[in-house]
Design an enzyme around this catalytic site. Structure first.
Site, PDB file in Angstrom:
ATOM      1  N   SER A 165       0.815  -1.221   0.000  1.00  0.00           N
ATOM      2  CA  SER A 165       0.000   0.000   0.000  1.00  0.00           C
ATOM      3  C   SER A 165       0.844   1.266   0.000  1.00  0.00           C
ATOM      4  CB  SER A 165      -0.870  -0.017   1.257  1.00  0.00           C
ATOM      5  OG  SER A 165      -1.413   1.259   1.483  1.00  0.00           O
ATOM      6  N   GLU A 204       0.117   3.650   1.686  1.00  0.00           N
ATOM      7  CA  GLU A 204       0.115   4.086   3.086  1.00  0.00           C
ATOM      8  C   GLU A 204       1.506   3.862   3.710  1.00  0.00           C
ATOM      9  OE1 GLU A 204      -2.475   5.588   4.569  1.00  0.00           O
ATOM     10  OE2 GLU A 204      -1.909   5.465   6.682  1.00  0.00           O
ATOM     11  N   TYR A 212      -1.621   0.395  10.730  1.00  0.00           N
ATOM     12  CA  TYR A 212      -1.885  -0.284   9.453  1.00  0.00           C
ATOM     13  C   TYR A 212      -0.683  -0.133   8.522  1.00  0.00           C
ATOM     14  CZ  TYR A 212      -3.688  -0.820   4.679  1.00  0.00           C
ATOM     15  OH  TYR A 212      -3.850  -1.189   3.369  1.00  0.00           O
TER      16      TYR A 212
END
Ligand code: NAP
Ligand code: GDD
Length: 341
Positions: free
Chosen positions: A124, A126, A148
């Protein structure tokens, strides 16, 4: 014999699009689902006669090994994860179990059952978090800003490590935000388009949001699952950024979605400080040149088309809900009160 593929997270947004894509390519598609007291097949209900679902859980190593041994897929797409960033602060340990260690459990199953299985890991953007440079490439250092994001960094590096340690064909797709009418309603795009539809149709008044200045590189999920498959068809395994290269703010998203139904967002949107995150990823914009040059991947849906597609789908769905409620009320009129009888 058609090639077999196993998708973890098949009940999620990407899982549903990937299952459709692989079926269209002639694959025998298997999906891993975790046991629940009620079935959660909303996104794949239309596919259940064409795919095979198996119960197993990212937390349970033996169930994964048994599953991989029984199916013996050519390809595994590991999409299952606790994927909502705010939940990762509320459940950091569980997020680590699913989103980080779950990847190792999948890779261990590949190593033990058949190291020739091709493996895709859903990494990801992220992971870039507090971005070190713009745009972000495969070489940009990670600086995750949520439990996460930290868990995804682990999942990314363990995938690279199993490739280097055991020569497994393991690829990590570093995908930037991708959305669709199948997106979960807690994510900002869908929260906005669902609310726009409800406000337009008169069943909601206000939309409460957090940080309107956050910027994301948003694409369409249907395009991004194609890139996952392309990665596993190459001669050698590698990691790829998948992104549109264009970023917009949450404010842009809101403006565009309300404008599409001829409403002024400022009449309906309020900022709720409770929706701000303990640590924010302020901006993300990916450079997908490697995916374009090596895989031949290009996105087909623009940001404006994506927002319109999602608003239109939500208008349709909410209108159906309203019609269903009216029909149900007509069939079951309220009992007369004692004074009326
Ligand atoms: P999603 O809609 O939240 O789907 C997540 C899937 O994981 C669901 O099918 C869920 O099953 C499953 N799952 C969760 N915990 C599990 C467990 N313990 N055992 C088995 N299955 C479990 O996510 P998505 O948007 O499709 O994203 C797919 C993957 O890509 C995720 O790993 C996500 O982190 C990653 N990713 C997404 C984006 C994006 O913008 N969408 C970008 C980069 C990376 P239930 O239905 O049972 O909950
Ligand atoms: N969810 C949500 N709800 N986000 C809001 C809201 C709100 O009310 N208001 C503002 N935002 C901002 C968030 O602070 C964030 O900066 C941005 O909108 C996007 O939030 P999400 O849609 O929840 O997505 P995300 O970027 O945190 O995570 C998604 O993309 C990642 C890839 O970068 C998820 O799909 C992750 O699983 C994925 O890895």
């Amino acid at each position: 014999m058609p090639p077999a593929a196993l998708i973890t997270g098949i009940t999620g947004q990407d899982g549903a699009y990937l299952a459709e894509f692989l079926l269209s390519r002639g694959y025998e598609v298997h999906g891993m689902v975790r046991r629940a007291s009620t079935e959660n097949f909303e996104r794949i209900g239309h596919l259940t006669s064409e795919i095979t679902l198996h119960q197993a859980d990212l937390l349970d190593q033996l169930s994964i090994i048994t599953l991989v041994r029984d199916i013996r897929p050519r390809e595994i797409y590991n999409l299952a994860a606790q994927s909502f960033v705010p939940t990762s602060w509320l459940q950091p340990l569980l997020t680590g179990e699913f989103t980080a260690l779950g990847v190792t459990r999948m890779l261990e199953a590949v190593r033990l059952v058949d190291p020739k299985i091709r493996f895709y890991q859903a990494s990801s953007s992220e992971m870039f978090g507090d971005v070190r440079e713009e745009p972000q490439t495969e070489k940009t250092p990670f600086w995750p800003r949520s439990p996460y994001g930290v868990a995804k960094v682990y999942g990314h590096w363990i995938t690279v490590n199993y490739r280097e340690s055991y020569d497994i064909f393991a690829c990590s797709g570093i995908l930037f935000n991708h959305e669709s009418p199948r997106r979960g309603k807690e994510f900002v795009t869908r929260k906005v388009t669902d609310s726009v539809a409800r406000i337009k149709l008169g069943v909601q008044d206000k939309l409460y949001l957090g940080n309107l200045e956050a910027m994301r590189d948003w694409g369409f999920s249907g395009d991004y699952v194609r890139a996952m498959w392309m990665m596993l068809q190459q001669d050698r395994p590698d990691d790829y950024v998948v992104a549109t290269g264009i970023k917009h703010s949450v404010r842009d998203l809101v403006e565009l979605a309300f404008r599409h139904v001829d409403l002024d967002w400022q009449d309906h949107v309020e900022v709720d400080p409770k929706l701000f995150r303990p640590a924010e990823v302020n901006t993300l914009r990916g450079d997908a040149n490697k995916a374009r040059e090596v895989l031949g991947w290009v996105p087909s849906v623009s940001f404006a088309e994506l927002v319109q597609m999602m608003v239109d789908a939500d208008l349709d769905r909410v209108q159906h809900e309203i019609d269903d409620q009216k029909r149900a009320a007509a069939f079951n009129p309220p009992a007369p009160s004692p004074s009326e009888s």
